[in-house]
Design a protein around this motif. Structure first.
Motif, PDB file in Angstrom:
ATOM      1  N   ASN A  28       0.832  -1.202   0.000  1.00 57.44           N
ATOM      2  CA  ASN A  28       0.000   0.000   0.000  1.00 57.44           C
ATOM      3  C   ASN A  28       0.871   1.258   0.000  1.00 57.44           C
ATOM      4  OD1 ASN A  28      -2.358   1.486   0.028  1.00 57.44           O
ATOM      5  ND2 ASN A  28      -2.492   1.469   2.261  1.00 57.44           N
ATOM      6  N   PRO A  29       1.675   1.431  -1.052  1.00 55.68           N
ATOM      7  CA  PRO A  29       2.666   2.518  -1.058  1.00 55.68           C
ATOM      8  C   PRO A  29       2.068   3.906  -1.262  1.00 55.68           C
ATOM      9  CG  PRO A  29       2.665   1.409  -3.165  1.00 55.68           C
ATOM     10  CD  PRO A  29       1.707   0.649  -2.285  1.00 55.68           C
ATOM     11  N   ALA A  30       2.801   4.901  -0.781  1.00 61.53           N
ATOM     12  CA  ALA A  30       2.450   6.295  -1.049  1.00 61.53           C
ATOM     13  C   ALA A  30       2.972   6.703  -2.424  1.00 61.53           C
ATOM     14  CB  ALA A  30       3.048   7.205   0.020  1.00 61.53           C
ATOM     15  N   ARG A  87      -5.656   1.638 -10.013  1.00 60.18           N
ATOM     16  CA  ARG A  87      -6.831   0.966  -9.437  1.00 60.18           C
ATOM     17  C   ARG A  87      -6.551   0.400  -8.048  1.00 60.18           C
ATOM     18  NH1 ARG A  87      -8.976  -2.757 -14.397  1.00 60.18           N
ATOM     19  NH2 ARG A  87     -10.102  -1.143 -15.516  1.00 60.18           N
ATOM     20  N   ASN A  88      -5.364  -0.136  -7.853  1.00 59.06           N
ATOM     21  CA  ASN A  88      -5.066  -0.876  -6.632  1.00 59.06           C
ATOM     22  C   ASN A  88      -4.238  -0.107  -5.615  1.00 59.06           C
ATOM     23  OD1 ASN A  88      -6.187  -3.687  -7.149  1.00 59.06           O
ATOM     24  ND2 ASN A  88      -5.100  -3.219  -9.039  1.00 59.06           N
ATOM     25  N   CYS A  89      -3.696   1.010  -5.988  1.00 58.94           N
ATOM     26  CA  CYS A  89      -2.927   1.867  -5.079  1.00 58.94           C
ATOM     27  C   CYS A  89      -3.534   3.262  -5.176  1.00 58.94           C
ATOM     28  CB  CYS A  89      -1.443   1.884  -5.482  1.00 58.94           C
ATOM     29  SG  CYS A  89      -0.650   0.283  -5.513  1.00 58.94           S
ATOM     30  N   LYS A  90      -4.762   3.379  -4.709  1.00 55.82           N
ATOM     31  CA  LYS A  90      -5.570   4.574  -4.933  1.00 55.82           C
ATOM     32  C   LYS A  90      -4.948   5.878  -4.430  1.00 55.82           C
ATOM     33  CE  LYS A  90      -9.967   2.128  -5.147  1.00 55.82           C
ATOM     34  NZ  LYS A  90      -9.778   1.708  -6.467  1.00 55.82           N
ATOM     35  N   ASN A  91      -4.252   5.841  -3.336  1.00 61.02           N
ATOM     36  CA  ASN A  91      -3.676   7.064  -2.773  1.00 61.02           C
ATOM     37  C   ASN A  91      -2.199   7.189  -3.081  1.00 61.02           C
ATOM     38  OD1 ASN A  91      -6.134   7.864  -1.581  1.00 61.02           O
ATOM     39  ND2 ASN A  91      -5.798   6.365   0.039  1.00 61.02           N
TER      40      ASN A  91
END
Length: 185
Positions: A74-76, A110-114
């Protein structure tokens, strides 16, 4: 030949120690040789940095590693660097390459929204790389990514440290302190 199942297992093991919200480098040969973690250890980057690059990985095979290599963290920020292997092929088709890259970016969005995505130029010599990089720069603009051209530093034999220094300002997650800003000047 890359054993993708083995790499997935390796990444899952590493991810057990990882933390959300860091910076992920996801790429092929250039990133894997760069020793990003070693270079980052010498800096105050303001966040965790994870290298999920694989020597010899082609873009088409990278999709199998997205879940364990990128999404689970969940990277920035995500830095993507593919194309070395593809551009050196005699059968290189820039349109197919860009279509696959666009699919990769769509999956990341799609998978790392933020997450903010950075496309790092193909580090390879020759006409194929030049064409690919100009198309990647345009793709970055179309998809809301940032294109970072590191080819000058890479080809002038300035080493991985100089390329890392080009990437460093983009890697920071938190604002730069006054002391860090003075070091950059």
């Amino acid at each position: 030949m890359i054993n993708v199942v083995e790499k997935i297992d390796d990444f899952k093991t590493l991810n057990e120690m990882g933390k959300s919200g860091g910076v992920v480098f996801f790429g092929s040969s250039y990133f894997s040789r760069m020793n990003i973690n070693e270079l980052a250890n010498n800096e105050e980057m303001g966040g965790k940095i994870y290298d999920r690059s694989v020597q010899g990985l082609k873009l088409v095979d990278s999709f199998k590693l997205l879940e364990s290599g990128v999404y689970e963290l969940n990277p920035a920020k995500v830095f993507v660097n593919f194309g070395e292997e593809e551009c050196s092929s005699e059968n290189f088709n820039v349109d197919e390459f860009i279509n696959k890259y666009e699919w990769l970016l769509l999956n990341l969005h799609r998978n790392c929204k933020n997450s903010k995505t950075y496309i790092v130029s193909v580090v390879s010599s020759g006409k194929n790389a030049t064409d690919a990089n100009s198309r990647l720069e345009a793709l970055a603009k179309e998809t809301g990514c940032t294109f970072i051209n590191v080819t000058k530093e890479a080809f002038e034999n300035l080493g991985f440290e100089k390329v890392f220094n080009v990437l460093k300002p983009y890697m920071r997650i938190f604002p730069v302190s006054f002391a860090q800003a003075m070091q950059m000047a």
